[in-house]
Design a protein around this motif. Structure first.
Motif, PDB file in Angstrom:
ATOM      1  N   ASN A  95       1.005  -1.333   0.111  1.00 37.46           N
ATOM      2  CA  ASN A  95       0.006  -0.066  -0.119  1.00 37.46           C
ATOM      3  C   ASN A  95       0.796   1.202   0.077  1.00 37.46           C
ATOM      4  O   ASN A  95       1.930   1.304   0.665  1.00 37.46           O
ATOM      5  N   GLN A  96       0.409   2.122  -0.906  1.00 39.08           N
ATOM      6  CA  GLN A  96       1.533   3.455  -1.053  1.00 39.08           C
ATOM      7  C   GLN A  96       0.992   4.483  -0.100  1.00 39.08           C
ATOM      8  O   GLN A  96       1.629   5.545  -0.283  1.00 39.08           O
ATOM      9  N   HIS A  97      -0.218   4.317   0.465  1.00 33.77           N
ATOM     10  CA  HIS A  97      -0.699   5.555   1.430  1.00 33.77           C
ATOM     11  C   HIS A  97       0.059   5.629   2.718  1.00 33.77           C
ATOM     12  O   HIS A  97       0.207   4.845   3.499  1.00 33.77           O
ATOM     13  N   LYS A  98       0.793   6.860   2.736  1.00 34.93           N
ATOM     14  CA  LYS A  98       1.801   6.891   3.996  1.00 34.93           C
ATOM     15  C   LYS A  98       1.003   7.158   5.275  1.00 34.93           C
ATOM     16  O   LYS A  98       1.731   6.926   6.386  1.00 34.93           O
ATOM     17  N   LEU A  99      -0.099   7.500   5.276  1.00 34.51           N
ATOM     18  CA  LEU A  99      -0.899   7.706   6.552  1.00 34.51           C
ATOM     19  C   LEU A  99      -1.317   6.364   7.151  1.00 34.51           C
ATOM     20  O   LEU A  99      -1.616   6.356   8.317  1.00 34.51           O
TER      21      LEU A  99
ATOM     22  N   THR B 238      -3.669   7.126  -3.497  1.00 38.09           N
ATOM     23  CA  THR B 238      -2.898   8.461  -3.980  1.00 38.09           C
ATOM     24  C   THR B 238      -2.872   8.451  -5.381  1.00 38.09           C
ATOM     25  O   THR B 238      -3.297   7.746  -5.982  1.00 38.09           O
ATOM     26  N   GLY B 239      -2.443   9.809  -5.635  1.00 38.04           N
ATOM     27  CA  GLY B 239      -2.383  10.153  -7.172  1.00 38.04           C
ATOM     28  C   GLY B 239      -1.432  11.176  -7.385  1.00 38.04           C
ATOM     29  O   GLY B 239      -1.191  11.976  -6.963  1.00 38.04           O
ATOM     30  N   PHE B 240      -0.744  10.957  -8.828  1.00 39.44           N
ATOM     31  CA  PHE B 240      -0.206  11.920  -9.367  1.00 39.44           C
ATOM     32  C   PHE B 240       0.284  11.887 -10.716  1.00 39.44           C
ATOM     33  O   PHE B 240       0.305  10.775 -11.221  1.00 39.44           O
ATOM     34  N   THR B 241       0.135  13.140 -11.369  1.00 40.59           N
ATOM     35  CA  THR B 241       0.531  13.409 -12.779  1.00 40.59           C
ATOM     36  C   THR B 241       1.102  14.897 -12.592  1.00 40.59           C
ATOM     37  O   THR B 241       0.763  15.599 -11.841  1.00 40.59           O
ATOM     38  N   ASN B 242       2.002  15.376 -13.870  1.00 43.83           N
ATOM     39  CA  ASN B 242       2.608  16.652 -13.667  1.00 43.83           C
ATOM     40  C   ASN B 242       1.399  17.787 -13.727  1.00 43.83           C
ATOM     41  O   ASN B 242       1.659  18.854 -13.093  1.00 43.83           O
TER      42      ASN B 242
END
Length: 442
Positions: free
Chosen positions: A219-223, A242-246
């Motif tokens: 799991n990538q969610h740090k909390l 989580t999510g990320f794009t430029n």
């Protein structure tokens, strides 16, 4: 709302009788407390997961790019429309249509895994090719699935959302809002399998028909992942995405629960550390300032409503029927408030005419807090009542709680009070006349 047996004349006296409760089809309300946090993210919302009450908002209707939190909607449709034990076979398009370097778990064309394993791969590792495979499994193509996503979002009240893919990789026509994503996230929580997935720290996809080695997921969610990120773990965090794009920057959806209060935080267009700081601050604000309060229980009546029976188009004797809330009702209030601060307002038709079926909707109950309706519940009939002929006149007249006697008593009371007032006025006038005449004699 449809009332099949309502007709109308003035029944204002009935409204006076009811100083009780209320709630109908629910629209998320807003309740705020003092000391609201300062948020760095461009858009953010704090919502109660059970009632949909909004506890904090910042640009919640501003259109933003969601990035991989899109996968919450993909998971929702997969759970609602798929079979977890079904096998997904990955097409060339599913595997190779994603951007080079984007998140994946190395699925190959022709490789097969179950839908359940696919959901874990998509959610824990944000695998984009797995999202495509799920979309093709559910609706035959990515395009059809995207239309399905947008339609389902609209059904949930997400009116400012448009999806064009199942993974969230950038497209100018792929957007949502903090409010819309909170609604989608709230709906997903209704499913135990979704809760199971977001509540998993590590998972293993076994070897497949093509790949001999297992795939290890985390799991990538740090909390949430206290094994990998113990210094960032938030007590009560149930997981999220989580999510990320430029173009979208960092996006995050988080679920957390303490005692009876379960909260959803959505932050959009944030930075990596800021999204966690903002989420933590919003959760602290929610848990420190609000509480869940039980107001109504489904199996307890809220009062008695007069009923009119009709025979040959003539209104006859009245009877009464007990009204029950259709569902339990709880609401979120500031911790310095109580259920006594809620105004309860009943809304019923001017006349309710037999026949009436048990559990038929006969009105609504609205709850008002801080001059806002914070929720509603349908009122339903506690029993069936047939036409007038099924009731004897004596049965009705012997019921001292009927509105017939209530109205008669009310009219008699008004008449007596009116006579007393008139007599008082007459005696007062006579007293003045007598006083005046006495003065003239002197």
């Amino acid at each position: 709302m449809h009332f099949s047996h309502y007709r109308g004349k003035n029944f204002s006296f009935l409204i006076v009788l009811f100083f009780y409760f209320g709630f109908v089809l629910y629209t998320p309300s807003k309740i705020f407390a003092q000391n609201t946090p300062v948020i760095q993210s461009d858009s953010a919302i704090l919502m109660d997961a059970k009632t949909g009450t909004i506890l904090y908002e910042k640009n919640i209707h501003k259109k933003q790019y969601p990035a991989s939190i899109t996968k919450i909607m993909t998971a929702l449709l997969a759970i609602e429309n798929g079979n977890l034990e079904d096998t997904i076979t990955f097409s060339k398009n599913a595997v190779y249509s994603i951007e080079y370097g984007s998140s994946h778990i190395g699925m190959q064309e022709g490789e097969q895994i179950t839908l359940k394993d696919a959901l874990y791969g998509m959610f824990l590792m944000s695998a984009n090719e797995v999202s495509n495979g799920i979309a093709e499994y559910i609706d035959g193509s990515i395009e059809n699935f995207a239309e399905h996503m947008t339609k389902r979002a609209e059904e949930l009240g997400a009116q400012n959302t448009n999806f064009v893919n199942p993974h969230g990789l950038h497209d100018e026509n792929h957007y949502t809002t903090a409010y819309d994503m909170a609604l989608i996230a709230k709906e997903a929580l209704k499913y135990d399998v979704f809760r199971e997935i977001i509540g998993t720290i590590t998972y293993t996809i076994p070897p497949t028909n093509i790949v001999d080695e297992p795939r290890y997921l985390a799991n990538q969610h740090k909390l949430f992942n206290n094994k990998a990120y113990p210094e960032l773990y938030y007590e009560g965090c149930e997981g999220g995405k989580t999510g990320f794009t430029n173009e979208a920057r960092h996006t995050l959806v988080t679920y957390a629960k303490r005692d009876d209060l379960e909260l959803i935080v959505v932050v959009l267009k944030s930075e990596k550390q800021a999204m966690y700081d903002d989420t933590r601050n919003l959760l602290d604000y929610g848990f420190n300032n609000f509480k869940m309060v039980s107001i109504l229980q489904q199996d307890l009546p809220i009062g008695k409503i007069p009923i009119i029976s009709e025979e040959n188009e003539q209104k006859k004797y009245q009877n009464i029927i007990e009204a029950y809330p259709e569902t339990d009702f709880s609401c979120v209030l500031p911790k310095n408030s109580s259920s006594k601060d809620i105004i309860k307002k009943i809304s019923i038709p001017e006349e309710i005419i037999t026949p009436i079926d048990e559990n038929q909707i006969i009105g609504t109950l609205d709850f008002i807090f801080q001059n806002k309706i914070i929720g509603s519940v349908n009122l339903i009939a506690g029993q069936s009542i047939e036409t007038f002929n099924t009731f004897s006149k004596s049965t009705i007249e012997n019921n001292t709680n009927t509105t017939t006697y209530g109205n008669r008593f009310f009219r008699i009371l008004i008449m007596i009070l009116s006579i007393l007032v008139i007599l008082c006025i007459v005696f007062f006038v006579l007293f003045l006349i007598n006083t005046y005449l006495s003065k003239l004699q002197y």
